[in-house]
Design a protein around this motif. Structure first.
Motif, PDB file in Angstrom:
ATOM      1  N   LYS A   2       0.830  -1.245   0.201  1.00 20.29           N
ATOM      2  CA  LYS A   2      -0.137   0.306  -0.031  1.00 20.29           C
ATOM      3  C   LYS A   2       1.230   1.514  -0.014  1.00 20.29           C
ATOM      4  O   LYS A   2       1.616   1.528   1.383  1.00 20.29           O
ATOM      5  CB  LYS A   2      -1.341  -0.227   0.993  1.00 20.29           C
ATOM      6  CG  LYS A   2      -1.724   1.005   0.914  1.00 20.29           C
ATOM      7  CD  LYS A   2      -3.143   0.596   2.503  1.00 20.29           C
ATOM      8  CE  LYS A   2      -3.600   1.691   2.755  1.00 20.29           C
ATOM      9  NZ  LYS A   2      -4.649   1.753   3.616  1.00 20.29           N
ATOM     10  N   LEU A   3       0.802   1.870  -1.229  1.00 19.77           N
ATOM     11  CA  LEU A   3       1.895   2.908  -1.309  1.00 19.77           C
ATOM     12  C   LEU A   3       1.277   4.145  -1.907  1.00 19.77           C
ATOM     13  O   LEU A   3       0.288   4.205  -2.302  1.00 19.77           O
ATOM     14  CB  LEU A   3       2.531   2.751  -2.235  1.00 19.77           C
ATOM     15  CG  LEU A   3       3.838   3.609  -3.551  1.00 19.77           C
ATOM     16  CD1 LEU A   3       4.753   4.042  -2.240  1.00 19.77           C
ATOM     17  CD2 LEU A   3       4.189   2.596  -4.160  1.00 19.77           C
ATOM     18  N   THR A   4       1.529   5.907  -1.088  1.00 19.06           N
ATOM     19  CA  THR A   4       1.288   6.927  -1.349  1.00 19.06           C
ATOM     20  C   THR A   4       2.409   7.752  -2.022  1.00 19.06           C
ATOM     21  O   THR A   4       3.477   7.161  -1.754  1.00 19.06           O
ATOM     22  CB  THR A   4       0.691   7.357  -0.857  1.00 19.06           C
ATOM     23  OG1 THR A   4      -0.995   8.177  -0.770  1.00 19.06           O
ATOM     24  CG2 THR A   4       1.234   7.842   0.740  1.00 19.06           C
ATOM     25  N   VAL A   5       1.899   8.705  -3.262  1.00 21.00           N
ATOM     26  CA  VAL A   5       3.391   9.996  -2.438  1.00 21.00           C
ATOM     27  C   VAL A   5       1.815  10.695  -1.817  1.00 21.00           C
ATOM     28  O   VAL A   5       1.047  11.778  -1.710  1.00 21.00           O
ATOM     29  CB  VAL A   5       3.050  10.474  -4.153  1.00 21.00           C
ATOM     30  CG1 VAL A   5       3.282  11.374  -4.549  1.00 21.00           C
ATOM     31  CG2 VAL A   5       3.707   8.931  -5.160  1.00 21.00           C
ATOM     32  N   VAL A   6       2.853  11.572  -1.078  1.00 19.49           N
ATOM     33  CA  VAL A   6       3.013  13.164  -0.686  1.00 19.49           C
ATOM     34  C   VAL A   6       3.584  13.970  -0.814  1.00 19.49           C
ATOM     35  O   VAL A   6       4.933  14.279  -1.331  1.00 19.49           O
ATOM     36  CB  VAL A   6       3.055  12.618   0.834  1.00 19.49           C
ATOM     37  CG1 VAL A   6       2.673  14.154   1.632  1.00 19.49           C
ATOM     38  CG2 VAL A   6       2.298  11.804   1.477  1.00 19.49           C
ATOM     39  N   TYR A  27       4.673  14.691 -13.225  1.00 18.93           N
ATOM     40  CA  TYR A  27       4.367  13.893 -13.359  1.00 18.93           C
ATOM     41  C   TYR A  27       3.956  12.966 -14.691  1.00 18.93           C
ATOM     42  O   TYR A  27       2.934  12.260 -14.929  1.00 18.93           O
ATOM     43  CB  TYR A  27       3.431  14.305 -12.286  1.00 18.93           C
ATOM     44  CG  TYR A  27       2.366  13.031 -11.362  1.00 18.93           C
ATOM     45  CD1 TYR A  27       3.506  12.125  -9.850  1.00 18.93           C
ATOM     46  CD2 TYR A  27       1.593  12.436 -11.669  1.00 18.93           C
ATOM     47  CE1 TYR A  27       2.213  11.135  -9.598  1.00 18.93           C
ATOM     48  CE2 TYR A  27       0.149  11.368 -11.832  1.00 18.93           C
ATOM     49  CZ  TYR A  27       1.261  10.888 -10.591  1.00 18.93           C
ATOM     50  OH  TYR A  27       0.571   9.727 -10.041  1.00 18.93           O
ATOM     51  N   ALA A  28       2.386  14.267 -14.845  1.00 11.82           N
ATOM     52  CA  ALA A  28       1.868  13.827 -15.549  1.00 11.82           C
ATOM     53  C   ALA A  28       2.495  12.737 -17.342  1.00 11.82           C
ATOM     54  O   ALA A  28       2.541  12.248 -18.085  1.00 11.82           O
ATOM     55  CB  ALA A  28       0.960  14.324 -16.833  1.00 11.82           C
ATOM     56  N   ALA A  29       3.718  13.667 -17.611  1.00 15.97           N
ATOM     57  CA  ALA A  29       4.561  12.435 -18.375  1.00 15.97           C
ATOM     58  C   ALA A  29       5.377  12.291 -18.358  1.00 15.97           C
ATOM     59  O   ALA A  29       5.575  11.156 -19.634  1.00 15.97           O
ATOM     60  CB  ALA A  29       5.735  14.684 -18.929  1.00 15.97           C
ATOM     61  N   PHE A  30       6.128  11.631 -17.153  1.00 18.00           N
ATOM     62  CA  PHE A  30       6.631  10.638 -16.583  1.00 18.00           C
ATOM     63  C   PHE A  30       5.524   9.700 -15.653  1.00 18.00           C
ATOM     64  O   PHE A  30       6.142   9.967 -15.101  1.00 18.00           O
ATOM     65  CB  PHE A  30       8.467  11.422 -16.028  1.00 18.00           C
ATOM     66  CG  PHE A  30       8.733  11.692 -17.267  1.00 18.00           C
ATOM     67  CD1 PHE A  30       9.446  11.699 -18.439  1.00 18.00           C
ATOM     68  CD2 PHE A  30       9.160  13.543 -17.491  1.00 18.00           C
ATOM     69  CE1 PHE A  30       9.566  12.389 -19.132  1.00 18.00           C
ATOM     70  CE2 PHE A  30       9.917  14.240 -18.581  1.00 18.00           C
ATOM     71  CZ  PHE A  30      10.419  13.737 -19.276  1.00 18.00           C
ATOM     72  N   HIS A  31       5.378   8.801 -16.623  1.00 14.01           N
ATOM     73  CA  HIS A  31       4.391   8.471 -15.265  1.00 14.01           C
ATOM     74  C   HIS A  31       4.857   7.093 -14.191  1.00 14.01           C
ATOM     75  O   HIS A  31       6.167   6.512 -14.536  1.00 14.01           O
ATOM     76  CB  HIS A  31       3.404   7.039 -15.972  1.00 14.01           C
ATOM     77  CG  HIS A  31       2.414   6.647 -15.311  1.00 14.01           C
ATOM     78  ND1 HIS A  31       2.444   5.246 -14.670  1.00 14.01           N
ATOM     79  CD2 HIS A  31       1.056   6.791 -15.469  1.00 14.01           C
ATOM     80  CE1 HIS A  31       1.025   5.389 -14.184  1.00 14.01           C
ATOM     81  NE2 HIS A  31       0.174   6.176 -14.803  1.00 14.01           N
ATOM     82  N   PRO A  32       4.338   7.321 -13.367  1.00 17.76           N
ATOM     83  CA  PRO A  32       5.095   6.355 -11.913  1.00 17.76           C
ATOM     84  C   PRO A  32       4.835   4.663 -12.323  1.00 17.76           C
ATOM     85  O   PRO A  32       6.053   3.958 -11.623  1.00 17.76           O
ATOM     86  CB  PRO A  32       4.265   6.539 -10.612  1.00 17.76           C
ATOM     87  CG  PRO A  32       3.354   7.420 -11.583  1.00 17.76           C
ATOM     88  CD  PRO A  32       3.463   8.213 -12.474  1.00 17.76           C
ATOM     89  N   TRP A 106       9.625   6.175 -12.623  1.00 19.88           N
ATOM     90  CA  TRP A 106      10.290   6.168 -10.873  1.00 19.88           C
ATOM     91  C   TRP A 106       9.676   6.094  -9.535  1.00 19.88           C
ATOM     92  O   TRP A 106      10.812   5.941  -8.165  1.00 19.88           O
ATOM     93  CB  TRP A 106      10.568   7.910 -10.817  1.00 19.88           C
ATOM     94  CG  TRP A 106       9.047   9.199 -11.175  1.00 19.88           C
ATOM     95  CD1 TRP A 106       8.454   9.511 -12.352  1.00 19.88           C
ATOM     96  CD2 TRP A 106       8.005   8.814  -9.660  1.00 19.88           C
ATOM     97  NE1 TRP A 106       7.090   9.978 -12.552  1.00 19.88           N
ATOM     98  CE2 TRP A 106       6.959   9.774 -10.420  1.00 19.88           C
ATOM     99  CE3 TRP A 106       7.986   8.240  -8.710  1.00 19.88           C
ATOM    100  CZ2 TRP A 106       5.680   9.841  -9.773  1.00 19.88           C
ATOM    101  CZ3 TRP A 106       7.045   9.426  -7.769  1.00 19.88           C
ATOM    102  CH2 TRP A 106       5.712   9.655  -7.992  1.00 19.88           C
ATOM    103  N   LEU A 107       8.342   6.168  -9.365  1.00 19.67           N
ATOM    104  CA  LEU A 107       8.068   5.327  -8.138  1.00 19.67           C
ATOM    105  C   LEU A 107       7.854   4.054  -8.335  1.00 19.67           C
ATOM    106  O   LEU A 107       8.097   3.026  -7.044  1.00 19.67           O
ATOM    107  CB  LEU A 107       6.200   6.089  -8.063  1.00 19.67           C
ATOM    108  CG  LEU A 107       6.241   5.948  -7.376  1.00 19.67           C
ATOM    109  CD1 LEU A 107       6.271   6.263  -5.416  1.00 19.67           C
ATOM    110  CD2 LEU A 107       4.412   6.210  -6.156  1.00 19.67           C
ATOM    111  N   LYS A 108       7.945   3.036  -9.460  1.00 26.53           N
ATOM    112  CA  LYS A 108       8.339   2.111  -9.561  1.00 26.53           C
ATOM    113  C   LYS A 108       9.491   1.656  -9.306  1.00 26.53           C
ATOM    114  O   LYS A 108       9.682   0.524  -7.605  1.00 26.53           O
ATOM    115  CB  LYS A 108       7.492   1.371 -11.025  1.00 26.53           C
ATOM    116  CG  LYS A 108       7.903  -0.297 -11.000  1.00 26.53           C
ATOM    117  CD  LYS A 108       7.631  -0.746 -12.648  1.00 26.53           C
ATOM    118  CE  LYS A 108       7.609  -2.512 -12.517  1.00 26.53           C
ATOM    119  NZ  LYS A 108       8.005  -2.153 -13.676  1.00 26.53           N
ATOM    120  N   ARG A 109      10.408   2.279  -9.682  1.00 27.89           N
ATOM    121  CA  ARG A 109      11.712   1.536  -9.010  1.00 27.89           C
ATOM    122  C   ARG A 109      11.972   1.722  -7.321  1.00 27.89           C
ATOM    123  O   ARG A 109      12.827   1.219  -6.840  1.00 27.89           O
ATOM    124  CB  ARG A 109      13.030   2.326  -9.590  1.00 27.89           C
ATOM    125  CG  ARG A 109      12.883   2.585 -10.859  1.00 27.89           C
ATOM    126  CD  ARG A 109      14.772   2.889 -11.738  1.00 27.89           C
ATOM    127  NE  ARG A 109      13.518   4.523 -11.584  1.00 27.89           N
ATOM    128  CZ  ARG A 109      12.917   5.265 -13.132  1.00 27.89           C
ATOM    129  NH1 ARG A 109      12.557   4.495 -13.937  1.00 27.89           N
ATOM    130  NH2 ARG A 109      13.157   6.622 -12.558  1.00 27.89           N
TER     131      ARG A 109
END
Length: 145
Positions: A2-6, A27-32, A106-109
């Motif tokens: 369970k993950l969030t970006v703050v 964020y819109a250009a480079f999907h997480p 970026w978030l997946k990594r």
């Protein structure tokens, strides 16, 4: 997981509005590339209409919610600590105002590092300027930490 970006968004306008727009557009250009929620901290006061317009204009943030923090004591770290009191996630990627993205995943990594090495503190930027430390512009940890 369970993950969030703050994302920390100070209410003071000026360069903070510019930073937030760059954050939203990149964020819109480079999907997480991983499922998550998104929380914006209105740090230092209530959410202003301009703030809401900047963040919501691109329509890219999944499960978007806002936390209003009336104080700016402790600046971004104070905001992260405040928001953490309300969070029920395994991991949180905390991002400061100047944060933006240059490639997808970026978030997946970050999540993959967490899953491979276990809970801890993972940073996107480090510095040895005063002493070795992770920059508060972007780091992943548990809200309890």
């Amino acid at each position: 997981m369970k993950l969030t970006v703050v994302y920390n968004y100070p209410v003071f306008g000026g360069e903070h509005d510019d930073y937030a727009l760059r954050f939203a557009l990149t964020y819109a250009a480079f999907h997480p590339q991983i499922s998550h929620d998104t929380i914006i901290i209105s740090n230092g006061g209530s959410v202003k209409p301009k703030m809401r317009n900047i963040i919501e204009c691109v329509g890219a943030f999944p499960n978007l919610s806002w936390i209003e923090r009336m104080s700016n004591e402790g600046q971004d770290i104070g905001g992260y600590q405040y928001a953490s009191m309300f969070l029920d996630y395994d991991a949180v990627f905390y991002l400061g105002g100047p944060a933006h993205f240059k490639r997808s995943g970026w978030l997946k990594r970050m999540a993959e590092a967490w899953e491979k090495h276990g809970p801890g503190m993972y940073g996107s930027m480090a510095s040895y300027l005063q002493r070795p430390h992770l920059q508060t512009t972007g780091f992943l940890t548990s809200p309890e930490f």
